[in-house]
Scaffold this motif. Structure first.
Motif, PDB file in Angstrom:
ATOM      1  N   HIS A 463       0.440  -1.220   0.104  1.00 52.75           N
ATOM      2  CA  HIS A 463      -0.214   0.032  -0.060  1.00 52.75           C
ATOM      3  C   HIS A 463       1.004   1.241  -0.083  1.00 52.75           C
ATOM      4  O   HIS A 463       0.370   2.149  -0.748  1.00 52.75           O
ATOM      5  CB  HIS A 463      -0.958  -0.392   1.507  1.00 52.75           C
ATOM      6  N   HIS A 464       1.708   1.263   1.226  1.00 51.84           N
ATOM      7  CA  HIS A 464       2.661   2.355   1.074  1.00 51.84           C
ATOM      8  C   HIS A 464       3.080   2.648  -0.890  1.00 51.84           C
ATOM      9  O   HIS A 464       3.203   3.630  -0.921  1.00 51.84           O
ATOM     10  CB  HIS A 464       3.978   2.379   1.696  1.00 51.84           C
ATOM     11  N   GLY A 465       3.495   1.227  -1.305  1.00 55.19           N
ATOM     12  CA  GLY A 465       4.300   2.220  -2.676  1.00 55.19           C
ATOM     13  C   GLY A 465       2.929   2.842  -3.760  1.00 55.19           C
ATOM     14  O   GLY A 465       3.043   3.520  -4.250  1.00 55.19           O
ATOM     15  N   ASN A 466       2.406   2.469  -3.444  1.00 56.52           N
ATOM     16  CA  ASN A 466       0.723   2.349  -4.465  1.00 56.52           C
ATOM     17  C   ASN A 466       0.385   3.911  -3.981  1.00 56.52           C
ATOM     18  O   ASN A 466       0.217   4.753  -4.403  1.00 56.52           O
ATOM     19  CB  ASN A 466      -0.981   2.126  -4.081  1.00 56.52           C
ATOM     20  N   GLU A 467       0.392   4.177  -2.785  1.00 56.12           N
ATOM     21  CA  GLU A 467      -0.277   5.601  -1.657  1.00 56.12           C
ATOM     22  C   GLU A 467       0.832   6.802  -2.792  1.00 56.12           C
ATOM     23  O   GLU A 467       0.713   7.665  -2.981  1.00 56.12           O
ATOM     24  CB  GLU A 467      -0.248   5.487  -0.507  1.00 56.12           C
ATOM     25  N   PHE A 468       2.012   6.189  -2.890  1.00 53.77           N
ATOM     26  CA  PHE A 468       3.571   7.426  -2.760  1.00 53.77           C
ATOM     27  C   PHE A 468       3.455   7.308  -4.296  1.00 53.77           C
ATOM     28  O   PHE A 468       3.138   9.022  -4.532  1.00 53.77           O
ATOM     29  CB  PHE A 468       4.323   6.776  -2.647  1.00 53.77           C
ATOM     30  N   THR A 469       3.574   6.961  -4.873  1.00 54.10           N
ATOM     31  CA  THR A 469       3.137   6.371  -6.304  1.00 54.10           C
ATOM     32  C   THR A 469       1.685   7.611  -6.544  1.00 54.10           C
ATOM     33  O   THR A 469       1.573   8.456  -7.693  1.00 54.10           O
ATOM     34  CB  THR A 469       2.761   5.893  -7.563  1.00 54.10           C
ATOM     35  N   ALA A 470       0.500   7.550  -5.832  1.00 54.45           N
ATOM     36  CA  ALA A 470      -0.499   8.364  -6.212  1.00 54.45           C
ATOM     37  C   ALA A 470      -0.354  10.305  -6.112  1.00 54.45           C
ATOM     38  O   ALA A 470      -0.234  10.617  -6.503  1.00 54.45           O
ATOM     39  CB  ALA A 470      -1.723   8.214  -5.046  1.00 54.45           C
ATOM     40  N   GLU A 471       0.323  10.254  -4.435  1.00 57.75           N
ATOM     41  CA  GLU A 471       0.830  11.363  -4.368  1.00 57.75           C
ATOM     42  C   GLU A 471       1.515  12.029  -5.580  1.00 57.75           C
ATOM     43  O   GLU A 471       1.573  13.782  -5.787  1.00 57.75           O
ATOM     44  CB  GLU A 471       1.421  11.419  -3.164  1.00 57.75           C
ATOM     45  N   GLN A 472       2.578  11.221  -5.669  1.00 60.14           N
ATOM     46  CA  GLN A 472       3.783  11.586  -6.975  1.00 60.14           C
ATOM     47  C   GLN A 472       2.688  12.267  -8.767  1.00 60.14           C
ATOM     48  O   GLN A 472       2.752  13.330  -8.860  1.00 60.14           O
ATOM     49  CB  GLN A 472       5.108  10.881  -7.176  1.00 60.14           C
ATOM     50  N   LEU A 473       1.765  11.788  -8.505  1.00 57.51           N
ATOM     51  CA  LEU A 473       0.752  11.475 -10.063  1.00 57.51           C
ATOM     52  C   LEU A 473      -0.013  12.922  -9.700  1.00 57.51           C
ATOM     53  O   LEU A 473      -0.164  13.727 -10.690  1.00 57.51           O
ATOM     54  CB  LEU A 473      -0.017  10.617 -10.351  1.00 57.51           C
ATOM     55  N   GLN A 474       0.178  13.786  -7.991  1.00 58.84           N
ATOM     56  CA  GLN A 474      -0.707  14.620  -7.845  1.00 58.84           C
ATOM     57  C   GLN A 474       0.319  16.123  -8.163  1.00 58.84           C
ATOM     58  O   GLN A 474      -0.228  16.990  -8.710  1.00 58.84           O
ATOM     59  CB  GLN A 474      -1.270  14.496  -6.391  1.00 58.84           C
ATOM     60  N   LEU A 475       1.439  15.590  -7.863  1.00 58.90           N
ATOM     61  CA  LEU A 475       2.315  16.765  -7.825  1.00 58.90           C
ATOM     62  C   LEU A 475       2.959  17.307  -9.191  1.00 58.90           C
ATOM     63  O   LEU A 475       2.989  17.930  -9.067  1.00 58.90           O
ATOM     64  CB  LEU A 475       3.735  16.416  -6.680  1.00 58.90           C
ATOM     65  N   ILE A 476       2.662  15.922 -10.215  1.00 53.25           N
ATOM     66  CA  ILE A 476       3.166  16.180 -11.281  1.00 53.25           C
ATOM     67  C   ILE A 476       1.605  16.817 -12.408  1.00 53.25           C
ATOM     68  O   ILE A 476       1.985  16.805 -13.902  1.00 53.25           O
ATOM     69  CB  ILE A 476       4.100  15.124 -12.114  1.00 53.25           C
ATOM     70  N   ASP A 477       0.858  16.565 -11.474  1.00 50.09           N
ATOM     71  CA  ASP A 477      -0.771  17.390 -12.161  1.00 50.09           C
ATOM     72  C   ASP A 477      -1.348  16.067 -13.756  1.00 50.09           C
ATOM     73  O   ASP A 477      -1.362  17.150 -14.391  1.00 50.09           O
ATOM     74  CB  ASP A 477      -0.240  18.270 -12.966  1.00 50.09           C
ATOM     75  N   PHE A 478      -1.513  15.100 -13.119  1.00 54.10           N
ATOM     76  CA  PHE A 478      -1.572  13.744 -14.130  1.00 54.10           C
ATOM     77  C   PHE A 478      -2.759  14.160 -14.502  1.00 54.10           C
ATOM     78  O   PHE A 478      -3.321  14.008 -13.666  1.00 54.10           O
ATOM     79  CB  PHE A 478      -0.687  12.714 -13.476  1.00 54.10           C
ATOM     80  N   LYS A 479      -2.707  14.412 -15.430  1.00 57.04           N
ATOM     81  CA  LYS A 479      -4.450  14.565 -16.021  1.00 57.04           C
ATOM     82  C   LYS A 479      -5.701  13.253 -16.664  1.00 57.04           C
ATOM     83  O   LYS A 479      -6.732  13.357 -16.526  1.00 57.04           O
ATOM     84  CB  LYS A 479      -4.455  15.084 -17.535  1.00 57.04           C
ATOM     85  N   GLY A 480      -4.755  11.661 -16.790  1.00 56.43           N
ATOM     86  CA  GLY A 480      -5.495  11.175 -16.640  1.00 56.43           C
ATOM     87  C   GLY A 480      -6.276  10.306 -15.600  1.00 56.43           C
ATOM     88  O   GLY A 480      -6.234  10.975 -14.721  1.00 56.43           O
ATOM     89  N   GLN A 481      -7.077   9.325 -15.912  1.00 54.95           N
ATOM     90  CA  GLN A 481      -7.709   8.806 -14.977  1.00 54.95           C
ATOM     91  C   GLN A 481      -6.624   7.957 -13.820  1.00 54.95           C
ATOM     92  O   GLN A 481      -5.851   6.880 -14.470  1.00 54.95           O
ATOM     93  CB  GLN A 481      -8.765   7.701 -14.944  1.00 54.95           C
TER      94      GLN A 481
END
Length: 533
Positions: A463-481
């Protein structure tokens, strides 16, 4: 009958130290001193249990030993150079402290100084493995490098333990060279013991009989025998399962080892001061790891995280000093000093490791000049190409999702995994997969534009890896789903808060998949799905 407090007291102290964020073995060390202080001075039954814990630790190390990983320059070179430089610097520092008049240090001979400096050169295998497993980073480049260095250090310790016996081995010791010829027999036995209690019994028997007992019979250290037997079994498909089956036994028996340290007596004021003085070597130890690993072409982030993992003193230092004391080479007081030093180092290392990512981000710009220009082959920038779907984590879930989505997206799917062997397997099976560590902030800094990506699936097992990756996608302003997997409701809630639109519980999804296949098998799938209650 054994006093129940011998179990309850270490348990209570272990729980107490974990509540404040420290490893439980600090509680076991403190429990040993506390029991001695309470007047419980003679616990002879702990000695054989403690010895068994050490043997199983070395057997487990052998099971995980990949000789190819030890051949990598950053592993054997980093471990050898670090231990050699530490031996010299720590030895000079200890001699200097003796010249300053500190009583415990001034009494040390040159041989004793080198033994103490050698013991200070190790990093804790138990601490590092726990930290890496909790983060899910054991298979990252920095995790594999740290584990490889620890195994090299452990091998150096075993060589010392064997030499410290002080006796020439029997001529029959040469017969042990024939042990590899028995590997097919050991493999056949391992194939037939199944997966339950017989597997555990097999591991204990192999570590103690053809391992420890046989080596001791011919005049060699039993610790070496346990390590060699683990190494002989390391290539078997069930080696990992065997190691996991013995894990709790090893951990339980090692508690006895830490308790026996306290049986050496309560530390005096001068011993506490000596331990605090030795702690001054810890920053040097960390700085040396960071410098060496960057020179072996690891990126700053990889070298920094490995340094935090290795920046402590080790239970193997206690094992080395125990052997030296048994051989009459060291005064028993130094075991108490070393126990305190290890404890103090864990108290410092635990919060540093927990907040390692945040610490790195804070110091990254200041340390950037240490970044090597010519990067390690596994540290090269990742070319994403032009995918519409990215799947992070290509285990069973990720590869299953890849195969299903291929029917809709064709070849415009990209898998990302941090294990080289996993990447190689997927490439051989025709999937488009690259190696990358999504829990590495620098990984996201190196990405090309992600505007063409419509869907990111986070399928890592932790879970830690998925959670951290979701945070990084927010930081790079990811537009996809974004979709992700989880195991527990609280994990799903945390992922939803980070903008993950779809979260799939892996247990529920597995049950639904079984039901769907059963309905297909019976030919009732359409009827069942369309039936009204």
């Amino acid at each position: 009958m054994m006093d129940p407090m011998l179990l309850v007291f270490p348990l209570l102290l272990a729980v107490l130290v974990t509540v404040v964020g420290f490893p439980p073995l600090i509680g076991y060390l403190l429990a040993g001193f506390a029991l001695y202080g309470a007047g419980i001075e003679a616990l002879p039954f702990l000695e054989p249990i403690a010895d068994l814990g050490v043997l199983l630790l070395l057997f487990a190390i052998g099971l995980k030993l990949d000789l190819r990983s030890l051949a990598k320059a950053e592993v054997w070179g980093g471990a050898t150079l670090h231990l050699t430089i530490t031996l010299v610097v720590a030895g000079l520092a200890i001699k200097g402290l003796g010249l300053l008049g500190l009583s415990l240090f001034s009494a040390l001979s040159l041989e004793q100084t080198l033994i103490l400096a050698f013991a200070l050169g190790f990093s804790s295998t138990v601490f590092a493995i726990k930290v890496l497993e909790e983060r899910g980073d054991a298979q990252t480049l920095y995790g594999r490098t740290a584990i490889g260095i620890l195994i090299m250090q452990d091998l150096f310790a075993v060589v010392y333990l064997t030499a410290s016996k002080g006796e020439m081995p029997s001529v029959w010791a040469f017969g042990l060279l024939a042990l590899p010829l028995l590997r097919p027999l050991f493999y056949r036995l391992l194939d037939r013991v199944g997966h339950g209690e017989m597997l555990v019994l097999f591991g204990l028997a192999m570590a103690l009989a053809p391992g420890a007992a046989l080596f001791e019979l011919v005049g060699l250290k039993p610790d070496l025998g346990a390590l060699v037997m683990g190494l002989l079994l390391a290539g078997h498909a069930k080696a990992s399962e065997l190691s996991k089956s013995l894990f709790l036994f090893k951990e339980l028996f090692l508690i006895a080892f830490f308790l026996t340290i306290g049986q050496q007596g309560l530390p005096t004021g001068s011993e506490v001061i000596a331990a605090l003085v030795l702690m001054l070597l810890l920053p040097f130890k960390g700085a040396l790891f960071l410098s060496l690993l960057t020179r072996f072409k690891l990126r700053l982030r990889s070298a920094f995280m490995a340094t935090l993992t290795l920046g402590n003193f080790s239970e193997f230092g206690l094992i080395v000093l125990t052997a030296a004391i048994a051989a009459g080479s060291m005064d028993p007081s130094w075991l108490r000093v070393m126990a305190l030093t290890v404890t103090f180092s864990f108290i410092i290392a635990a919060p540093l490791s927990t907040h390692g990512q945040a610490i790195y981000l804070k110091w990254r710009d200041k340390l950037k000049k240490m970044e090597p220009q010519d990067l390690h082959s596994e540290e090269q920038p990742i070319q994403l190409g032009d995918p519409r779907v990215v799947i992070v984590g290509m285990g069973r879930i990720g590869s299953g999702a890849y195969d299903d989505l291929r029917q809709h997206y064709g070849d415009r799917i990209l898998g990302i995994d941090h294990k080289q062997e996993m990447v190689d397997r997927h490439l051989s099976e025709g999937r488009n997969v690259v190696m990358g560590d999504a829990t590495d902030t620098d990984f996201w800094d190196k990405l090309e534009s992600t505007s063409q990506i419509e869907l990111a699936i986070l399928a890592m097992p932790y879970h830690h890896g998925n959670e951290f990756t979701a945070e990084q996608l927010q930081l790079i302003d990811f537009k996809g789903q974004i979709a992700a997997v989880s195991r527990w409701p609280e994990e799903a809630e945390a992922l939803h808060r980070l903008g993950v639109e779809r979260v799939y519980n892996i247990y529920q999804a597995a049950g639904a998949g079984v039901a769907e296949q059963v309905l297909d098998l019976t030919g009732n799938r359409t009827d069942k799905l369309n039936a009204t209650p």
